[in-house]
Each structure stands twice: as C-alpha cells, then as structure tokens.
Design a protein around this motif. Structure first.
Motif, PDB file in Angstrom:
ATOM      1  N   GLU A   1      27.582 -22.282  43.815  1.00 41.49           N
ATOM      2  CA  GLU A   1      26.971 -23.073  44.712  1.00 41.49           C
ATOM      3  C   GLU A   1      26.214 -24.126  43.977  1.00 41.49           C
ATOM      4  OE1 GLU A   1      24.555 -20.345  46.773  1.00 41.49           O
ATOM      5  OE2 GLU A   1      23.926 -19.514  44.780  1.00 41.49           O
ATOM      6  N   ASP A   2      25.802 -24.232  42.533  1.00 43.72           N
ATOM      7  CA  ASP A   2      25.143 -25.100  42.101  1.00 43.72           C
ATOM      8  C   ASP A   2      26.223 -26.023  41.320  1.00 43.72           C
ATOM      9  OD1 ASP A   2      22.554 -24.474  42.860  1.00 43.72           O
ATOM     10  OD2 ASP A   2      22.907 -22.507  41.151  1.00 43.72           O
ATOM     11  N   LEU A   3      27.526 -25.841  41.404  1.00 44.89           N
ATOM     12  CA  LEU A   3      28.574 -26.547  40.781  1.00 44.89           C
ATOM     13  C   LEU A   3      28.521 -26.571  39.291  1.00 44.89           C
ATOM     14  CD1 LEU A   3      28.348 -30.130  42.609  1.00 44.89           C
ATOM     15  CD2 LEU A   3      29.489 -28.023  43.314  1.00 44.89           C
ATOM     16  N   VAL A   4      28.214 -25.242  39.050  1.00 45.15           N
ATOM     17  CA  VAL A   4      28.239 -24.616  37.612  1.00 45.15           C
ATOM     18  C   VAL A   4      29.786 -23.965  37.459  1.00 45.15           C
ATOM     19  CG1 VAL A   4      27.500 -23.123  35.926  1.00 45.15           C
ATOM     20  CG2 VAL A   4      25.715 -24.489  36.986  1.00 45.15           C
ATOM     21  N   VAL A   5      30.513 -24.071  36.172  1.00 39.95           N
ATOM     22  CA  VAL A   5      31.743 -23.603  36.140  1.00 39.95           C
ATOM     23  C   VAL A   5      31.591 -22.106  35.818  1.00 39.95           C
ATOM     24  CG1 VAL A   5      33.833 -23.434  34.604  1.00 39.95           C
ATOM     25  CG2 VAL A   5      32.614 -25.669  35.233  1.00 39.95           C
ATOM     26  N   ARG A   6      31.992 -21.155  36.814  1.00 42.19           N
ATOM     27  CA  ARG A   6      32.056 -19.858  36.518  1.00 42.19           C
ATOM     28  C   ARG A   6      33.122 -19.306  35.941  1.00 42.19           C
ATOM     29  NH1 ARG A   6      28.089 -17.057  39.753  1.00 42.19           N
ATOM     30  NH2 ARG A   6      29.120 -15.216  38.786  1.00 42.19           N
ATOM     31  N   ASN A   7      34.298 -19.823  36.086  1.00 40.67           N
ATOM     32  CA  ASN A   7      35.736 -19.150  35.582  1.00 40.67           C
ATOM     33  C   ASN A   7      36.513 -20.342  35.547  1.00 40.67           C
ATOM     34  OD1 ASN A   7      37.810 -17.312  35.120  1.00 40.67           O
ATOM     35  ND2 ASN A   7      36.053 -15.782  35.490  1.00 40.67           N
ATOM     36  N   GLY A   8      37.697 -19.968  34.765  1.00 41.13           N
ATOM     37  CA  GLY A   8      38.817 -20.770  34.714  1.00 41.13           C
ATOM     38  C   GLY A   8      39.861 -20.390  33.974  1.00 41.13           C
ATOM     39  N   ASN A   9      41.184 -20.622  34.068  1.00 39.91           N
ATOM     40  CA  ASN A   9      42.244 -20.437  33.191  1.00 39.91           C
ATOM     41  C   ASN A   9      42.452 -21.491  32.120  1.00 39.91           C
ATOM     42  OD1 ASN A   9      43.607 -22.360  34.686  1.00 39.91           O
ATOM     43  ND2 ASN A   9      45.281 -21.091  35.247  1.00 39.91           N
ATOM     44  N   ALA A  10      43.333 -21.265  31.153  1.00 36.01           N
ATOM     45  CA  ALA A  10      43.298 -22.366  30.104  1.00 36.01           C
ATOM     46  C   ALA A  10      43.841 -23.612  30.329  1.00 36.01           C
ATOM     47  CB  ALA A  10      44.203 -21.793  29.024  1.00 36.01           C
ATOM     48  N   LYS A  11      44.822 -23.845  31.393  1.00 38.99           N
ATOM     49  CA  LYS A  11      45.279 -24.991  31.857  1.00 38.99           C
ATOM     50  C   LYS A  11      44.326 -25.836  32.878  1.00 38.99           C
ATOM     51  CE  LYS A  11      49.445 -27.216  34.226  1.00 38.99           C
ATOM     52  NZ  LYS A  11      48.500 -28.107  34.965  1.00 38.99           N
ATOM     53  N   GLY A  12      43.564 -24.979  33.495  1.00 42.11           N
ATOM     54  CA  GLY A  12      42.570 -25.666  34.128  1.00 42.11           C
ATOM     55  C   GLY A  12      41.426 -26.172  33.370  1.00 42.11           C
ATOM     56  N   MET A  13      40.998 -25.447  32.386  1.00 43.93           N
ATOM     57  CA  MET A  13      40.165 -26.192  31.651  1.00 43.93           C
ATOM     58  C   MET A  13      40.804 -27.271  30.655  1.00 43.93           C
ATOM     59  SD  MET A  13      37.253 -24.074  31.650  1.00 43.93           S
ATOM     60  CE  MET A  13      36.366 -23.889  29.945  1.00 43.93           C
ATOM     61  N   GLU A  14      41.767 -27.269  30.248  1.00 43.19           N
ATOM     62  CA  GLU A  14      42.335 -28.419  29.405  1.00 43.19           C
ATOM     63  C   GLU A  14      42.471 -29.617  30.384  1.00 43.19           C
ATOM     64  OE1 GLU A  14      46.706 -29.553  27.264  1.00 43.19           O
ATOM     65  OE2 GLU A  14      46.306 -27.660  28.004  1.00 43.19           O
ATOM     66  N   ASP A  15      43.281 -29.316  31.556  1.00 46.19           N
ATOM     67  CA  ASP A  15      43.336 -30.577  32.456  1.00 46.19           C
ATOM     68  C   ASP A  15      41.881 -31.330  32.865  1.00 46.19           C
ATOM     69  OD1 ASP A  15      46.016 -30.182  32.944  1.00 46.19           O
ATOM     70  OD2 ASP A  15      45.776 -29.031  34.749  1.00 46.19           O
ATOM     71  N   LEU A  16      40.644 -30.547  32.895  1.00 48.86           N
ATOM     72  CA  LEU A  16      39.446 -30.982  33.268  1.00 48.86           C
ATOM     73  C   LEU A  16      38.847 -31.498  31.818  1.00 48.86           C
ATOM     74  CD1 LEU A  16      38.373 -28.920  36.197  1.00 48.86           C
ATOM     75  CD2 LEU A  16      39.911 -31.075  36.290  1.00 48.86           C
ATOM     76  N   GLY A  17      39.432 -31.330  30.736  1.00 49.73           N
ATOM     77  CA  GLY A  17      38.769 -31.821  29.518  1.00 49.73           C
ATOM     78  C   GLY A  17      37.710 -30.813  28.993  1.00 49.73           C
ATOM     79  N   LEU A  18      37.798 -29.792  29.226  1.00 48.62           N
ATOM     80  CA  LEU A  18      36.964 -28.679  28.810  1.00 48.62           C
ATOM     81  C   LEU A  18      37.280 -27.748  27.713  1.00 48.62           C
ATOM     82  CD1 LEU A  18      35.462 -27.728  32.436  1.00 48.62           C
ATOM     83  CD2 LEU A  18      34.815 -29.393  31.036  1.00 48.62           C
ATOM     84  N   ALA A  19      38.284 -28.113  27.274  1.00 49.26           N
ATOM     85  CA  ALA A  19      38.908 -27.233  26.336  1.00 49.26           C
ATOM     86  C   ALA A  19      39.564 -28.131  24.897  1.00 49.26           C
ATOM     87  CB  ALA A  19      40.001 -26.396  26.715  1.00 49.26           C
ATOM     88  N   GLY A  20      38.787 -28.368  24.037  1.00 54.55           N
ATOM     89  CA  GLY A  20      39.272 -29.225  22.892  1.00 54.55           C
ATOM     90  C   GLY A  20      39.420 -30.562  23.176  1.00 54.55           C
ATOM     91  N   ALA A  21      40.237 -31.432  22.629  1.00 53.80           N
ATOM     92  CA  ALA A  21      40.515 -32.749  22.631  1.00 53.80           C
ATOM     93  C   ALA A  21      41.575 -33.168  23.923  1.00 53.80           C
ATOM     94  CB  ALA A  21      40.796 -33.547  21.408  1.00 53.80           C
ATOM     95  N   SER A  22      41.207 -32.612  25.190  1.00 53.11           N
ATOM     96  CA  SER A  22      42.046 -32.743  26.105  1.00 53.11           C
ATOM     97  C   SER A  22      42.086 -34.183  26.660  1.00 53.11           C
ATOM     98  CB  SER A  22      41.708 -31.869  27.544  1.00 53.11           C
ATOM     99  OG  SER A  22      42.443 -31.961  28.484  1.00 53.11           O
ATOM    100  N   LEU A  23      43.431 -34.469  26.927  1.00 55.04           N
ATOM    101  CA  LEU A  23      43.461 -36.192  27.542  1.00 55.04           C
ATOM    102  C   LEU A  23      42.893 -36.132  29.011  1.00 55.04           C
ATOM    103  CD1 LEU A  23      47.333 -36.528  26.758  1.00 55.04           C
ATOM    104  CD2 LEU A  23      45.270 -37.553  25.511  1.00 55.04           C
ATOM    105  N   GLY A  24      42.612 -34.887  29.703  1.00 57.65           N
ATOM    106  CA  GLY A  24      42.110 -35.159  30.936  1.00 57.65           C
ATOM    107  C   GLY A  24      40.697 -35.765  31.106  1.00 57.65           C
ATOM    108  N   GLY A  25      40.081 -35.292  29.984  1.00 58.53           N
ATOM    109  CA  GLY A  25      38.395 -36.091  29.979  1.00 58.53           C
ATOM    110  C   GLY A  25      37.591 -35.245  30.917  1.00 58.53           C
TER     111      GLY A  25
END
Length: 364
Positions: A212-236
């Motif tokens: 509810e506070d827009l804090v990331v609570r969970n996610g899979n590897a692809k979601g984290m990569e797509d949204l730029g939250l895992a390594g040097a992802s192109l998603g940003g």
C-alpha cells in the motif's frame, strides 16, 4: 503508576480474545488492549517488519494502543535503527539464518545509559521507560518477515515484575499462532493473484508486488530485471518510477487495473492490478511481459478491432481449446461462443481456426 497487583494465571478470556483475531486491523482490539490492561502497561504496539527484494527494511501493518501514537510514526521513520533491543532481530533478518531472538525485556532507565542518542531522541520525548516485547520470524514461502509485539511503561513507573514477564511468555505461543495465521492468509492472497496472472501470461511473465506504500514486497527474476532492479538491466529503474506515478494518479481500489507499453530499446508490456490482501489492505501486482504468442495475439486482436471478449476467445482458440471448453472456461453458453467466433472470423477475414491463429500470429 501501574498497579503492582497482578494475577499470575491468565484467564481463559484473554486467550480466547487473542485467538479471535482475524485481521491486522483487529490486533489492537483483540490482542493489544487486553494485554495492556493485564500487564498494567501504558501502551502496546504491533509491527510487521520485512526485508524488501530491493534491499532495506520496511514496515507493513501496524497497530498501537496508548496515548502517544506519534511515537510509532517516529519509530518507523528511522529511529528504529537506533533501537538496541530490536537490533539483534534486524541482524537476524539480514543474515537470514538461525533462530530470531524471542522474548526481549529491559528497564531502559538502567540498561540504556550507554545509548544517549536513542534515549534522548525517542525514549524521553515519548516517555517510554520499560519494555517487554517479543519478535517472531514468519516465513511463508513468499517472504520472511518479523511480527513484533511490545508493551511499555513510563519513566518513573515500576519495572515489569518477573511474574508478569513469565505470564507474557506463556502467552507467546498463542500470539505467534495468530500472527502467523495472518501472515499465511496474506501470502495465500498474494499466491492466488500471482498464479492467476501466471496462467494468463505464460512463460514470458515477470512480476512484482507493491504494498500500500508502493514498496516492493516480492518479485521474480524476470520482473526485477525488466524493471531495472537486478544488475545492469536495460529496463532501468525509471520504469518503476513511472509505474508508481501512474498508480498515484489512478484508481487504487481493489479490482482496478491499467496497462501500458514501455518505450526504448527493450519495449515490453506492463499491467498493474490492484487486489485486496487478507486483512483488507490494497496491494498492487505489476506484471511485465514481452514477446511470446499470447502478446502477439493480443496486439493483433487490437489491430483487427476485436472486443475484449472476442480477444479472450481468440486466445483460448490459440491455446487449443474447443468450443465447448472455451465456453465453459469463460462461463458463456455454447451458442454465444459460436456467435463470438463467427464475428471474429468476419473481422479477421478468415474461415477456420487454423487460418485465424496463423493470421493473428503473423500479422505485423
């Protein structure tokens, strides 16, 4: 000053009250209030603490009973990092191994003279002198969190008596079972929402869950990569920022949803769905997807002007469903399904299922 008189044997009524708790919103009434009275405390607090996949610690549901509710806001806004009582529990969360500390007690007037910053910025301003607390690890499969329950007395009050601490400790199993049940109910709601999205999106799906506070609570590897939250992802990480901005401007009620396509070198579809957790809070499932037959079909259906129902039927056909199966899946009659199919054929300009799927998958 709280009375020193105390009945060492807790009544069945308090156990019954605690075990009647069915949501985080009810913790104050069913758990904190009766125990504040029984312990002769001046306040009580419940907090849910978890580690975000993006790093850092965050507070989820919380409840307070007492005269200084502002103390909770000050605590979660950063003063918790100075708390020597909770520090071992936080260290346990970071290490993610071994048992978490259980019963934590102390008389701050005597035990915390070596922590003047915490004493002067939090304990003294909010008149907290004595604490009895329990921190319970909750592993639900989706995440690890801590449920913390604490009770306080003011400076100048007598400390909690040994028999009161023993009584509190005997109640810990009941408290733990109730709070763990709440954590599992929340995890079940998250799992069901993820499972539904996974079934619809197929193997190309990435996901994140925002609270509810827009804090990331969970996610899979692809979601984290797509949204730029895992390594040097192109998603940003700017994509996550855009999602949050859109959420703040959109209808955040449970059941509401919206979608958009990102731009740049690696464009992909994003869908955001609001859903209600087991205790009535609104969380947000962010689904990222790109490529794959399902999304190619969706794009093609939009180009041919198919309705939402017709698009769903086209997807069912592409997955190999017969008329009877897709009608049952969508909750419509066989005749209605056949009417939709004729309309789809007409709009796409084909006369068979094979031609339909081929046309939808190859259109540019």
């Amino acid at each position: 000053m709280p009375s020193a008189n105390f009945c060492e044997d807790p009544s069945a009524g308090i156990f019954e009250k605690i075990l009647s708790c069915e949501s985080a919103d009810a913790v104050g009434e069913t758990l904190l209030e009766p125990m504040v009275d029984a312990l002769g405390a001046t306040s009580g607090v419940f907090m849910q603490i978890f580690s975000s996949p993006c790093g850092g610690r965050h507070f989820g549901a919380r409840s307070y009973v007492g005269g200084t509710p502002a103390s909770v806001d000050a605590y979660v806004d950063g003063l918790y990092a100075l708390d020597p009582v909770i520090r071992p529990v936080m260290d346990w969360m970071d290490a993610a191994r071994g048992p978490a500390p259980n019963l934590l007690t102390g008389s701050f007037e005597h035990d915390l003279e070596d922590d003047p910053q915490y004493r002067d910025t939090f304990l003294r301003p909010y008149d907290i002198g004595h604490v009895v607390a329990v921190a319970m690890p909750m592993k639900t499969g989706l995440e690890t969190q801590l449920a913390c329950v604490g009770f306080h007395r003011r400076h100048g009050d007598i400390a909690f008596l040994p028999q009161q601490l023993a009584w509190f400790q005997r109640l810990v199993p009941a408290i733990r079972s109730v709070l763990y049940a709440l954590a599992c109910r929340e995890a079940l709601a998250l799992s069901e929402t993820i499972a539904l999205a996974a079934r619809e999106a197929g193997a190309e799906m990435g996901f994140l869950i925002l609270d509810e506070d827009l804090v990331v609570r969970n996610g899979n590897a692809k979601g984290m990569e797509d949204l730029g939250l895992a390594g040097a992802s192109l998603g940003g990480s700017s994509v996550l920022g855009e999602i949050k901005q859109r959420l703040l401007a959109a209808d955040r009620a449970p059941g509401a949803a919206f979608g958009f396509k990102t731009s740049g070198m690696r464009a992909f579809d994003i869908e955001v769905r609001n859903f209600e957790t087991a205790d009535g809070r609104t969380f947000h499932l962010v689904v990222t997807s790109g490529g794959g037959p399902r999304h190619a079909i969706g794009d093609a259906c939009r180009r041919f002007g198919l309705t939402e129902r017709e698009t769903e039927i086209a997807r069912q056909i592409a997955s190999g469903k017969c008329n009877a199966s897709l009608s049952h899946e969508l909750g419509i009659s066989l005749r209605t399904g056949e009417n939709h199919l004729r309309s789809i054929y007409r709009k796409v300009g084909v006369s068979s299922r094979t031609q339909l799927v081929s046309r939808l998958l190859h259109i540019q």
